[in-house]
Design a protein around this motif. Sequence first.
Motif, PDB file in Angstrom:
ATOM      1  N   TYR A   1      -3.469   2.257  -2.111  1.00  0.00           N
ATOM      2  CA  TYR A   1      -4.857   0.956  -1.951  1.00  0.00           C
ATOM      3  C   TYR A   1      -5.400   0.885  -2.479  1.00  0.00           C
TER       4      TYR A   1
ATOM      5  N   GLU B   1      -4.131   7.325   2.959  1.00  0.00           N
ATOM      6  CA  GLU B   1      -5.374   6.337   2.487  1.00  0.00           C
ATOM      7  C   GLU B   1      -7.125   6.777   3.261  1.00  0.00           C
TER       8      GLU B   1
ATOM      9  N   LEU C   1      -6.790  -2.765   5.324  1.00  0.00           N
ATOM     10  CA  LEU C   1      -6.914  -1.391   5.431  1.00  0.00           C
ATOM     11  C   LEU C   1      -6.907  -0.362   6.678  1.00  0.00           C
TER      12      LEU C   1
ATOM     13  N   ILE D   1       0.183   5.635   5.195  1.00  0.00           N
ATOM     14  CA  ILE D   1      -0.894   5.071   4.944  1.00  0.00           C
ATOM     15  C   ILE D   1      -1.918   5.655   5.919  1.00  0.00           C
TER      16      ILE D   1
ATOM     17  N   ILE E   1       1.336  -1.220   0.176  1.00  0.00           N
ATOM     18  CA  ILE E   1       0.046  -0.048   0.457  1.00  0.00           C
ATOM     19  C   ILE E   1       0.654   1.291  -0.095  1.00  0.00           C
ATOM     20  N   TYR E   2       2.249   1.179   0.892  1.00  0.00           N
ATOM     21  CA  TYR E   2       3.166   2.175   0.703  1.00  0.00           C
ATOM     22  C   TYR E   2       3.623   2.568  -0.235  1.00  0.00           C
TER      23      TYR E   2
END
Length: 204
Positions: free
Chosen positions: A29, A112, A59, A108, A24-25
């Motif tokens: 996402y 996100e 997440l 994140i 995700i980083y």
Amino acid sequence: MARTAGSHGPKTMEAIRKAALTLIYRKGYEAITLRQLADAVGIQPGSLYNHVRNKQDILFDLVHDHMTTLLAEVEQAVPAEAPPLVQLEAFIAFHVGYHITRREQVFIANSELRSLEPGNHAAVVALRKRYEGVLIDVLRRGAADGSLRADDPTIAAYAILSMLTGICSWYQPSGRKSADQLVNLHRDLILRGIVVQDPASLAC
């Protein structure tokens, strides 16, 4: 990648979390798939459902864990009975230190937040407000006892948090300033603008 041994145990769940954090980083996402995550862990895509229901759960787990850890650690770092100035210094040191050692989690959690579903979003925002409230309360009490200049503690807190958190976008462990030096630099910049006392006494 070789299949992960013990794919139904806590070791695999931890491997999923670590792989998800990295993916995700690096990719965002929306760009990652459960198949990519399973490949990174070394398990079959269907095996992920032994541990999580969907990508959203992953997440939320990462962001929620980050926020609960942040809250637990700031409560330990900021002495409850100390004067506001001492608490402010402790908060600055904690926030900078935490954010430069957990850059992936912080990135994140910030970038996100928009990707969380409404219920998850509300839960995380509530935790963020609790964290912000720690600093707001310190500034409010400092303004009340005359030790800090904070006519609007909430706005002052948001300005300070933006400045401190910004370190995540440029800090490099190999840079010319050490982590301790950066803590002191941020401490000085903030205290010189908010503390009601002789600036010379704030020298590092």
